[in-house]
Write a protein that holds these residues in place. Structure first.
Motif, PDB file in Angstrom:
ATOM      1  N   MET A 294       6.671  13.975   0.997  1.00  0.00           N
ATOM      2  CA  MET A 294       5.706  13.332   0.104  1.00  0.00           C
ATOM      3  C   MET A 294       4.362  14.061   0.125  1.00  0.00           C
ATOM      4  SD  MET A 294       6.633  11.240  -1.679  1.00  0.00           S
ATOM      5  CE  MET A 294       7.159  10.386  -2.780  1.00  0.00           C
ATOM      6  N   MET A 295       3.920  14.409   1.348  1.00  0.00           N
ATOM      7  CA  MET A 295       2.598  15.028   1.472  1.00  0.00           C
ATOM      8  C   MET A 295       2.567  16.437   0.898  1.00  0.00           C
ATOM      9  SD  MET A 295       0.820  12.632   2.477  1.00  0.00           S
ATOM     10  CE  MET A 295      -0.769  13.415   2.711  1.00  0.00           C
ATOM     11  N   LYS A 296       3.736  17.086   0.889  1.00  0.00           N
ATOM     12  CA  LYS A 296       3.802  18.408   0.257  1.00  0.00           C
ATOM     13  C   LYS A 296       3.486  18.270  -1.236  1.00  0.00           C
ATOM     14  CE  LYS A 296       4.820  22.770   0.150  1.00  0.00           C
ATOM     15  NZ  LYS A 296       4.071  23.729   0.978  1.00  0.00           N
ATOM     16  N   ILE A 297       4.058  17.238  -1.852  1.00  0.00           N
ATOM     17  CA  ILE A 297       3.774  16.985  -3.267  1.00  0.00           C
ATOM     18  C   ILE A 297       2.286  16.658  -3.444  1.00  0.00           C
ATOM     19  CG2 ILE A 297       4.381  15.622  -5.301  1.00  0.00           C
ATOM     20  CD1 ILE A 297       7.007  14.877  -3.940  1.00  0.00           C
ATOM     21  N   ALA A 298       1.762  15.803  -2.541  1.00  0.00           N
ATOM     22  CA  ALA A 298       0.349  15.414  -2.620  1.00  0.00           C
ATOM     23  C   ALA A 298      -0.556  16.636  -2.508  1.00  0.00           C
ATOM     24  CB  ALA A 298       0.022  14.399  -1.536  1.00  0.00           C
TER      25      ALA A 298
ATOM     26  N   ILE B 102       0.800  -1.231   0.000  1.00  0.00           N
ATOM     27  CA  ILE B 102       0.000   0.000   0.000  1.00  0.00           C
ATOM     28  C   ILE B 102       0.836   1.287   0.000  1.00  0.00           C
ATOM     29  CG2 ILE B 102      -0.410  -0.129   2.499  1.00  0.00           C
ATOM     30  CD1 ILE B 102      -3.218   1.145   1.775  1.00  0.00           C
ATOM     31  N   LEU B 103       1.901   1.330   0.797  1.00  0.00           N
ATOM     32  CA  LEU B 103       2.690   2.566   0.837  1.00  0.00           C
ATOM     33  C   LEU B 103       3.415   2.848  -0.479  1.00  0.00           C
ATOM     34  CD1 LEU B 103       4.073   2.821   4.477  1.00  0.00           C
ATOM     35  CD2 LEU B 103       2.184   4.021   3.405  1.00  0.00           C
ATOM     36  N   PRO B 104       4.164   1.851  -1.031  1.00  0.00           N
ATOM     37  CA  PRO B 104       4.788   2.103  -2.337  1.00  0.00           C
ATOM     38  C   PRO B 104       3.768   2.520  -3.396  1.00  0.00           C
ATOM     39  CG  PRO B 104       5.696   0.129  -1.364  1.00  0.00           C
ATOM     40  CD  PRO B 104       4.585   0.563  -0.461  1.00  0.00           C
ATOM     41  N   LEU B 105       2.583   1.896  -3.364  1.00  0.00           N
ATOM     42  CA  LEU B 105       1.571   2.249  -4.360  1.00  0.00           C
ATOM     43  C   LEU B 105       1.075   3.679  -4.170  1.00  0.00           C
ATOM     44  CD1 LEU B 105      -0.627  -0.956  -4.792  1.00  0.00           C
ATOM     45  CD2 LEU B 105       1.107  -0.019  -6.334  1.00  0.00           C
ATOM     46  N   PHE B 106       0.967   4.079  -2.905  1.00  0.00           N
ATOM     47  CA  PHE B 106       0.528   5.440  -2.599  1.00  0.00           C
ATOM     48  C   PHE B 106       1.554   6.457  -3.108  1.00  0.00           C
ATOM     49  CE2 PHE B 106       0.144   8.910   0.699  1.00  0.00           C
ATOM     50  CZ  PHE B 106      -1.028   9.436   0.188  1.00  0.00           C
ATOM     51  N   ILE B 107       2.839   6.154  -2.888  1.00  0.00           N
ATOM     52  CA  ILE B 107       3.907   7.032  -3.373  1.00  0.00           C
ATOM     53  C   ILE B 107       3.870   7.108  -4.903  1.00  0.00           C
ATOM     54  CG2 ILE B 107       6.426   7.310  -3.495  1.00  0.00           C
ATOM     55  CD1 ILE B 107       6.484   5.845  -0.729  1.00  0.00           C
ATOM     56  N   LEU B 108       3.664   5.947  -5.530  1.00  0.00           N
ATOM     57  CA  LEU B 108       3.549   5.890  -6.990  1.00  0.00           C
ATOM     58  C   LEU B 108       2.445   6.821  -7.486  1.00  0.00           C
ATOM     59  CD1 LEU B 108       4.509   3.828  -9.455  1.00  0.00           C
ATOM     60  CD2 LEU B 108       2.182   3.014  -9.154  1.00  0.00           C
ATOM     61  N   LEU B 109       1.297   6.753  -6.810  1.00  0.00           N
ATOM     62  CA  LEU B 109       0.151   7.563  -7.199  1.00  0.00           C
ATOM     63  C   LEU B 109       0.466   9.059  -7.090  1.00  0.00           C
ATOM     64  CD1 LEU B 109      -3.073   7.267  -7.730  1.00  0.00           C
ATOM     65  CD2 LEU B 109      -3.247   7.927  -5.347  1.00  0.00           C
ATOM     66  N   ILE B 110       1.058   9.455  -5.944  1.00  0.00           N
ATOM     67  CA  ILE B 110       1.394  10.871  -5.742  1.00  0.00           C
ATOM     68  C   ILE B 110       2.332  11.348  -6.848  1.00  0.00           C
ATOM     69  CG2 ILE B 110       2.596  12.514  -4.242  1.00  0.00           C
ATOM     70  CD1 ILE B 110       1.718  10.892  -1.855  1.00  0.00           C
TER      71      ILE B 110
ATOM     72  N   GLU C 111       0.209  19.854  -3.240  1.00  0.00           N
ATOM     73  CA  GLU C 111       0.316  20.681  -4.450  1.00  0.00           C
ATOM     74  C   GLU C 111      -0.367  20.020  -5.643  1.00  0.00           C
ATOM     75  OE1 GLU C 111       1.891  23.783  -4.806  1.00  0.00           O
ATOM     76  OE2 GLU C 111       2.075  23.813  -2.612  1.00  0.00           O
ATOM     77  N   ALA C 112      -0.355  18.680  -5.654  1.00  0.00           N
ATOM     78  CA  ALA C 112      -0.956  17.966  -6.783  1.00  0.00           C
ATOM     79  C   ALA C 112      -2.480  17.896  -6.669  1.00  0.00           C
ATOM     80  CB  ALA C 112      -0.379  16.555  -6.877  1.00  0.00           C
ATOM     81  N   GLY C 113      -3.018  18.417  -5.569  1.00  0.00           N
ATOM     82  CA  GLY C 113      -4.470  18.453  -5.421  1.00  0.00           C
ATOM     83  C   GLY C 113      -5.089  17.175  -4.881  1.00  0.00           C
ATOM     84  N   ILE C 114      -4.232  16.244  -4.435  1.00  0.00           N
ATOM     85  CA  ILE C 114      -4.764  14.972  -3.929  1.00  0.00           C
ATOM     86  C   ILE C 114      -5.507  15.176  -2.607  1.00  0.00           C
ATOM     87  CG2 ILE C 114      -4.137  12.663  -3.106  1.00  0.00           C
ATOM     88  CD1 ILE C 114      -1.773  12.777  -5.078  1.00  0.00           C
TER      89      ILE C 114
END
Lengths: 177, 196
Positions: free
Chosen positions: B54-58, A11-19, B60-63
């Motif tokens: 990571m969450m900073k990117i998320a 789940i975590l790698p996939l979440f990073i992939l998505l972001i 900005e990306a609108g997630i």
């Protein structure tokens, strides 16, 4: 069984992939954003340190003196009277105070009574269904410099009490004891 | 209240040790626990830097905004004091989601970021209503898959390590409901106390 282990490793790698996919598609400067956001983390960790250290020391004094065990021994009869199994009492009391201590108690109970016994199942349910209130409040308020928690602790501890009762009742009902 | 609890824990421990003959243990524990706290804080740096990056990117990306839109009706009820579309909401939702899946290492940094965003709304050292509601939900720990517990049960040879998922889920549903109710109750009690 296998799918849960697979799920939690994927789940975590996939979440990073998505972001990263979405951000790259939107032509965002991903690496620069990552570094910028990450900087905050350093300050936060340092901000937490004194709060965490203070709490840890006080809890450890209480535990290492034997006072906590004595207290548990003292109230055990009363709790047994209302139907709470005595083996589980230490876990119920330590769960909101110390996460590491609770985890090792859960492991100990699972080992001593067997994972598929009433106590084993109850310990697992209790361990899994709540979080370490004192730790969460210390870390989260500490990170942003909140010293006055107001009614947060009351809410957290009363919720833990509900958690203990719910775990006992549900384990008895669902596994038919 | 936290001042009393903190001081009383240490006081009781030291006084009890006087009569129980455990002063050696207490003395040793002082230093080992301080060390443990420092180690824990330092080990937090890695997850904090990684996930906040990571969450900073998320963000900005609108997630996070998408997550926010999805759960808006619930969030508006639970956090009436947060302005619409405030960045804190996205982080709160991401934290609760990560917690649900038992991803503690990601949940904590995201949750701390939520606290930081909420702190921006009222620059003071006093907890705001939204912060308390958030932590009440967070400590009640709504969990779908208690991964650590399952691992322990596997280690000690359970015939069915995941059979406690059902009871855990139901128990944590109870605590979450209780957390919301207690939070509301004490908020109103606190408010009337302030008015007097």
């Amino acid at each position: 069984m296998g799918w849960i282990t697979t799920f939690s490793t994927w789940i975590l790698p996939l979440f990073i992939l998505l972001i990263l996919l979405i951000a790259t598609k939107k032509k965002l400067p991903t690496y620069e954003l990552f570094v910028e956001g990450g900087k905050d983390g350093i300050n936060m960790a340092f901000s937490i340190l004194p709060f965490l250290l203070g709490m840890f020391v006080a809890i450890t004094i209480l535990r290492s003196s034997g006072a906590l065990d004595a207290f548990i021994g003292l109230i055990k009869p009363a709790l047994m009277f209302v139907g709470i199994p005595p083996e589980i009492v230490p876990l119920g009391i330590i769960r909101p105070i110390s996460g590491t201590a609770a985890l090792s108690l859960t492991a100990e109970l699972t080992q001593n009574y067997g994972p598929d016994s009433f106590i084993g199942r109850l310990a697992a349910t209790m361990q899994g269904s709540t979080d370490t209130t004192l730790y969460v409040l210390t870390v989260y308020f500490g990170a942003v410099g909140i010293t006055r928690m107001r009614y947060a602790l009351k809410v957290g501890l009363l919720t833990d009490l509900v958690g203990i009762i719910a775990s006992i009742v549900l384990t008895k009902l669902i596994f038919g004891y | 209240m936290v001042n009393y609890i903190w001081a009383v824990m240490a006081l009781i421990g030291i006084i009890y040790a006087m009569f129980n003959g455990t002063m050696d243990e207490v003395n040793e524990a002082l230093f080992t626990s301080a060390q443990e706290a420092v180690q824990l804080s330092f080990s937090l740096i890695s997850v904090l830097v990684f996930w906040l990056g990571m969450m900073k990117i998320a963000e900005e990306a609108g997630i996070l905004k998408a997550l926010n839109k999805l759960f808006r009706p619930i969030v508006e009820r639970l956090f009436p004091e947060l302005p619409k579309d405030h960045p804190a909401i996205g982080y709160i939702l991401a934290n609760l989601t990560a917690n649900m899946f038992g991803l503690g290492s990601a949940a904590t940094p995201i949750g701390l970021k939520a606290m930081e965003e909420m702190k921006k709304l009222n620059q003071s050292n006093v907890a705001s209503r939204s912060m308390i509601t958030f932590l009440a939900l967070n400590t009640s720990g709504l969990t779908l898959i208690p991964t650590t517990v399952i691992a322990i049960r596997m280690q000690y040879g359970s015939a069915n390590p995941t059979e406690i998922v059902g009871t855990t889920l139901l128990a944590s549903a109870c605590t979450t409901v209780a957390a919301i109710l207690f939070d509301r109750l004490f908020y109103h009690l606190d408010k009337t106390k302030l008015h007097k």
